[in-house]
Design an enzyme around this catalytic site. Structure first.
Site, PDB file in Angstrom:
ATOM      1  N   PRO D   2       1.025  -1.294   0.035  1.00 22.46           N
ATOM      2  CG  PRO D   2      -0.735  -1.415   1.878  1.00 22.46           C
ATOM      3  CD  PRO D   2       0.820  -1.925   0.992  1.00 22.46           C
ATOM      4  CG  LEU D   9      -0.809  21.284  12.284  1.00 27.27           C
ATOM      5  CD1 LEU D   9      -0.935  21.734  13.710  1.00 27.27           C
ATOM      6  CD2 LEU D   9      -0.823  22.351  11.468  1.00 27.27           C
ATOM      7  CD  GLU D  10       5.058  24.476   8.624  1.00 24.33           C
ATOM      8  OE1 GLU D  10       5.226  24.257   7.424  1.00 24.33           O
ATOM      9  OE2 GLU D  10       4.715  25.945   9.087  1.00 24.33           O
ATOM     10  N   GLY D  11       6.492  20.943  11.722  1.00 19.86           N
ATOM     11  CA  GLY D  11       7.110  20.952  13.117  1.00 19.86           C
ATOM     12  C   GLY D  11       7.765  19.891  13.623  1.00 19.86           C
ATOM     13  NE  ARG D  12       4.140  16.107  15.073  1.00 20.36           N
ATOM     14  CZ  ARG D  12       2.939  16.471  15.058  1.00 20.36           C
ATOM     15  NH1 ARG D  12       2.358  17.429  14.180  1.00 20.36           N
ATOM     16  NH2 ARG D  12       2.056  15.944  15.970  1.00 20.36           N
TER      17      ARG D  12
END
Lengths: 61, 61, 61, 61, 61, 61
Positions: D2, D9-12
């Site tokens: 798969p 959200l950005e930021g990790r």
């Protein structure tokens, strides 16, 4: 639910995006009978060089 | 219509993207009998750190 | 890679879809210099009642 | 196959994304009986100004 | 948030899909530090005639 | 342009979908200053067995 994705050319102002999310959420909630709290909106922007109609990119016109 | 999205790693030149849109549009128009003017192409790029095969990102290889 | 998604109205024949996948793959491989074996194509179909231009669905025209 | 897309959200951190790809791939492979080598993961990030719940963007809260 | 889409060939059992949603949610929650309650999973299935690798659909192999 | 995708559970009536396309198009056109004729809306439906929140599918609740 529902989840709404709006894909458009970059360049809109922050105020336009704020209004977009607000008004689209209202339109969805009232027409499909969903609680407004459940409506999610994603905005996706693209540059003119990543978008083509009839084989021609907007950046090439 | 049709709407074609091409997702690929970032790094292609502007000339490659221009040719991609042109040739993909022709391929779609001729095979599904759609007017070329109606074919839309979106390019989406991703960095190597946002793409993994077999659980391993390209940026980690 | 690349991954190509073609979204269009339902109703194309199996032969048209077969040709679409073949020709689009060639167009992508030759323009962005990707090995043909790595190109993936997804077809997504929609009914006329799930597609609107200018606020009017194709099924309402 | 798969193909898994994770939109967030950005930021990790880079380390979080690396672990995300690894663990999601394992979860998919073991539950749908797919070879791990065939599992593909895409990460898509969005800014707080492009994501709204209940008509209100996260950047406006 | 995050929103996870798993695209795969049709044919998995209901039990496999149930386990897929459960395990993918856990993998996402633990790796990107998101509350499990916020993780959303969408499954998208495709027939073999709508999926091609190297220009050849699975239904043609 | 813009292109709007509304993803929701199946089960809405044809009349609800018609109104959804109409009202969402108006909301988008007026907020981002796009000509109404250029706004495209796609509806995508999913069954309860393909949608999970907090790891639990709606069909399992």
């Amino acid at each position: 639910m529902p989840y709404v994705t709006v894909k458009m050319l970059e360049g809109r102002t922050d105020e336009q995006k704020r209004a977009l999310c607000e008004k689209v959420t209202e339109a969805v909630a009232e027409t499909v009978n969903a609680p407004k709290e459940k409506v999610v909106v994603f905005i996706e922007e693209m540059p003119k060089s990543h978008y083509a109609v009839a084989g021609k990119r907007l950046s090439d016109q």
